[in-house]
Design an enzyme around this catalytic site. Structure first.
Site, PDB file in Angstrom:
ATOM      1  N   THR A  72       0.839  -1.207   0.000  1.00  0.00           N
ATOM      2  CA  THR A  72       0.000   0.000   0.000  1.00  0.00           C
ATOM      3  C   THR A  72       0.871   1.252   0.000  1.00  0.00           C
ATOM      4  O   THR A  72       0.649   2.183  -0.795  1.00  0.00           O
ATOM      5  CB  THR A  72      -0.922  -0.005   1.250  1.00  0.00           C
ATOM      6  OG1 THR A  72      -1.765  -1.153   1.182  1.00  0.00           O
ATOM      7  CG2 THR A  72      -1.750   1.258   1.340  1.00  0.00           C
ATOM      8  N   ASN A 152      -5.304  -9.427  -8.016  1.00  0.00           N
ATOM      9  CA  ASN A 152      -5.425 -10.136  -6.743  1.00  0.00           C
ATOM     10  C   ASN A 152      -6.772 -10.820  -6.542  1.00  0.00           C
ATOM     11  O   ASN A 152      -6.965 -11.540  -5.581  1.00  0.00           O
ATOM     12  CB  ASN A 152      -5.173  -9.179  -5.574  1.00  0.00           C
ATOM     13  CG  ASN A 152      -6.068  -7.970  -5.615  1.00  0.00           C
ATOM     14  OD1 ASN A 152      -6.081  -7.248  -6.601  1.00  0.00           O
ATOM     15  ND2 ASN A 152      -6.833  -7.750  -4.576  1.00  0.00           N
ATOM     16  N   GLN A 180       1.160  -9.339  -6.079  1.00  0.00           N
ATOM     17  CA  GLN A 180       0.704 -10.735  -6.143  1.00  0.00           C
ATOM     18  C   GLN A 180       1.611 -11.626  -6.992  1.00  0.00           C
ATOM     19  O   GLN A 180       1.464 -12.845  -6.960  1.00  0.00           O
ATOM     20  CB  GLN A 180      -0.732 -10.811  -6.696  1.00  0.00           C
ATOM     21  CG  GLN A 180      -1.787 -10.268  -5.758  1.00  0.00           C
ATOM     22  CD  GLN A 180      -2.052 -11.160  -4.529  1.00  0.00           C
ATOM     23  OE1 GLN A 180      -1.684 -12.328  -4.496  1.00  0.00           O
ATOM     24  NE2 GLN A 180      -2.684 -10.593  -3.520  1.00  0.00           N
ATOM     25  N   SER A 200       5.283  -6.515  -1.488  1.00  0.00           N
ATOM     26  CA  SER A 200       4.898  -6.672  -0.081  1.00  0.00           C
ATOM     27  C   SER A 200       5.267  -8.079   0.383  1.00  0.00           C
ATOM     28  O   SER A 200       4.862  -9.070  -0.239  1.00  0.00           O
ATOM     29  CB  SER A 200       3.383  -6.462   0.029  1.00  0.00           C
ATOM     30  OG  SER A 200       2.972  -6.697   1.343  1.00  0.00           O
ATOM     31  N   ALA A 201       6.017  -8.175   1.492  1.00  0.00           N
ATOM     32  CA  ALA A 201       6.607  -9.471   1.883  1.00  0.00           C
ATOM     33  C   ALA A 201       5.606 -10.507   2.368  1.00  0.00           C
ATOM     34  O   ALA A 201       5.855 -11.708   2.264  1.00  0.00           O
ATOM     35  CB  ALA A 201       7.664  -9.241   2.964  1.00  0.00           C
ATOM     36  N   THR A 238      12.451   5.106  11.191  1.00  0.00           N
ATOM     37  CA  THR A 238      13.491   4.145  11.567  1.00  0.00           C
ATOM     38  C   THR A 238      13.254   2.816  10.853  1.00  0.00           C
ATOM     39  O   THR A 238      12.135   2.296  10.840  1.00  0.00           O
ATOM     40  CB  THR A 238      13.478   3.939  13.098  1.00  0.00           C
ATOM     41  OG1 THR A 238      13.725   5.216  13.701  1.00  0.00           O
ATOM     42  CG2 THR A 238      14.530   2.942  13.544  1.00  0.00           C
ATOM     43  N   CYS A 328      -8.424  -7.347   1.632  1.00  0.00           N
ATOM     44  CA  CYS A 328      -7.452  -6.355   2.085  1.00  0.00           C
ATOM     45  C   CYS A 328      -8.075  -5.234   2.881  1.00  0.00           C
ATOM     46  O   CYS A 328      -7.400  -4.543   3.614  1.00  0.00           O
ATOM     47  CB  CYS A 328      -6.719  -5.776   0.888  1.00  0.00           C
ATOM     48  SG  CYS A 328      -5.869  -7.064   0.018  1.00  0.00           S
TER      49      CYS A 328
HETATM   50  N1  PLP Z   1      -1.575  -4.671  -4.209  1.00  0.00           N
HETATM   51  C1  PLP Z   1      -2.128  -5.885  -4.351  1.00  0.00           C
HETATM   52  C2  PLP Z   1      -2.303  -6.444  -5.726  1.00  0.00           C
HETATM   53  C3  PLP Z   1      -2.524  -6.627  -3.236  1.00  0.00           C
HETATM   54  O1  PLP Z   1      -3.072  -7.825  -3.397  1.00  0.00           O
HETATM   55  C4  PLP Z   1      -2.327  -6.063  -1.942  1.00  0.00           C
HETATM   56  C5  PLP Z   1      -2.795  -6.786  -0.747  1.00  0.00           C
HETATM   57  O2  PLP Z   1      -3.657  -7.616  -0.796  1.00  0.00           O
HETATM   58  C6  PLP Z   1      -1.746  -4.797  -1.852  1.00  0.00           C
HETATM   59  C7  PLP Z   1      -1.378  -4.129  -2.995  1.00  0.00           C
HETATM   60  C8  PLP Z   1      -1.497  -4.156  -0.522  1.00  0.00           C
HETATM   61  O3  PLP Z   1      -0.356  -4.700   0.084  1.00  0.00           O
HETATM   62  P1  PLP Z   1      -0.156  -4.552   1.671  1.00  0.00           P
HETATM   63  O4  PLP Z   1      -1.060  -5.562   2.303  1.00  0.00           O
HETATM   64  O5  PLP Z   1       1.283  -4.858   1.894  1.00  0.00           O
HETATM   65  O6  PLP Z   1      -0.509  -3.163   2.023  1.00  0.00           O
END
Ligand code: PLP
Length: 392
Positions: A72, A152, A180, A200-201, A238, A328
């Site tokens: 995000t 996603n 994804q 995103s890990a 940090t 999400c």
């Molecule tokens: N982008 C996609 C395609 C996602 O599937 C997600 C989370 O489901 C995100 C962004 C957001 O990632 P985060 O959960 O690390 O904020």
């Protein structure tokens, strides 16, 4: 009752080696990476080693990788800074992006000097490339194209090379949300010729609260989170050292086992497709999800031919955790905007979409339990519909 987790597009179980690497950092490297003493220098060394190793996996320079708190944040950073720092006055995107892209672009759209154009989505959920080309050619305004690599919710894959070369031709910046797809596909950011990518890990057995953004060298974007000037002034705060090390470990494990895991996941998805088709002939697949070669192998988006708002609870009673769309933002069971964009309203009112998403920790037995449960639910529903029509 054994619990079965089939919601890996929402988040994944952490790999034990990732946890071990993080605990080691928590115990032994608690320094603040900005401190000049030995504790700080050791933390800094871990971060820079992770940056170098991660950059290597995507064939880019360490100077092009910036750690953030999430997918995000990475998406926000790219979109907001392109408008703020690069003079972007036009954003080209689609209606099926992740909410953090959709909402951020909607905010940009409120600015007087920014226009947003949304590419047409074809009935199979893919981007209409002709329409994208038309849109790009229709104006000389400084443009950012933001289109996700793997969807996603339905698992469609963007043809990144095609879009990036179009962007190049038309002089537009190209951002792709690879949240994804990273760790499931070999991604060479340099060869793909993209300007920005987000990661995103927690989507690949790493920790939550850590991600990174790839910014092609020499693109002069600046921070949206300001303060101490960490991450070479692009992202203050940090550094999350154990998160960064955990993400590095998760990526290394994923890429070391990429071929084996891809084969396993493709087999699992094919098995699920066949079992669902055989046992529940009424079932259908959304977008390109049923096409194993042209969709994300970790995700299968299905729909049942009746409306059952309680299906998530019914499956949970059988021990299955699954999502009815993107998880999400909230637990709401409302049909997602992505599915809504694929079907007319009358169809939406009479279907139950479900997203099944796999990881290497799932087995064929998990799929069997899911299929049996869905079969029973479907039979019960179809019988009750039949009964109503006989009674009336
Ligand atoms: N982008 C996609 C395609 C996602 O599937 C997600 C989370 O489901 C995100 C962004 C957001 O990632 P985060 O959960 O690390 O904020």
């Amino acid at each position: 009752m054994k619990r079965i987790y089939l919601d890996n597009a929402s988040t994944t179980e952490m790999h034990p080696d990732v946890i071990e690497s993080m605990v080691d950092v928590m115990k032994n490297n608690y320094g603040n990476a900005s401190s000049t003493h030995i504790f700080g220098r050791q933390a800094k060394a871990l971060i820079e080693m992770a940056r170098k190793n991660i950059a290597g996996l995507f064939n880019v320079s360490p100077a092009e990788i910036f750690f953030t708190s999430s997918g995000t944040e990475s998406n926000n950073l790219v979109i907001r800074s392109c408008v703020k720092d690069l003079g972007v006055t036009r954003i080209v995107t689609s209606g099926i992006e992740h909410k953090c892209v959709v909402e951020t672009i909607a905010e940009m759209e409120k600015l007087d000097n920014v226009t947003v154009e949304r590419v047409k989505i074809l009935s199979d959920g893919s981007i209409d490339h002709n329409n994208l080309e038309e849109i790009l050619k229709s104006s000389d305004n400084k443009t950012l194209v933001s289109l996700m690599h793997a969807n996603n919710e339905i698992g469609n894959l963007l043809d990144i090379e095609q879009v990036s070369s179009l962007c190049k031709e038309q002089n537009a910046y190209f951002h792709t949300d690879t949240v994804q797809s990273i760790a499931h596909y070999k991604l060479d950011f340099k060869a793909m010729d993209i300007d920005f990518a987000s990661c995103s890990a927690h989507k690949f057995h790493g920790p939550k609260g850590i991600g990174f953004v790839y910014v092609r060298r020499s693109i002069p974007v600046h921070a949206i989170i300001t303060g101490g000037g960490q991450e070479r002034m692009l992202r203050s705060g940090t550094e999350n050292v154990y998160g960064i090390v955990g993400m590095e470990k998760a990526l290394q494990l994923a890429y070391a086992n990429l071929e084996r895991d891809t084969q396993y996941l493709r087999e699992l998805k094919s098995y699920a497709i066949e079992a669902l088709k055989n046992k529940i002939p009424e079932i259908a697949f959304n977008g390109k999800s049923g096409d194993i070669d042209n969709s994300l192998h970790t995700l299968l988006s299905i729909r049942l031919p009746f409306k059952d708002n309680l299906i998530g609870f019914e499956l949970e009673l059988n021990g299955i955790a699954i999502s009815q769309g993107s998880a999400c933002s909230s637990g709401a069971s409302k049909v997602s905007s992505v599915i809504q964009s694929l079907f007319p309203k009358e169809v939406i009112e009479n279907i139950t979409p479900l997203r099944v998403s796999f990881s290497i920790y799932n087995t064929k037995n998990d799929i069997d339990v899911l299929v049996e449960s869905l079969k029973k639910i479907t039979e019960k529903y179809l019988q009750s519909i039949e009964q109503v029509s006989i009674d009336s």
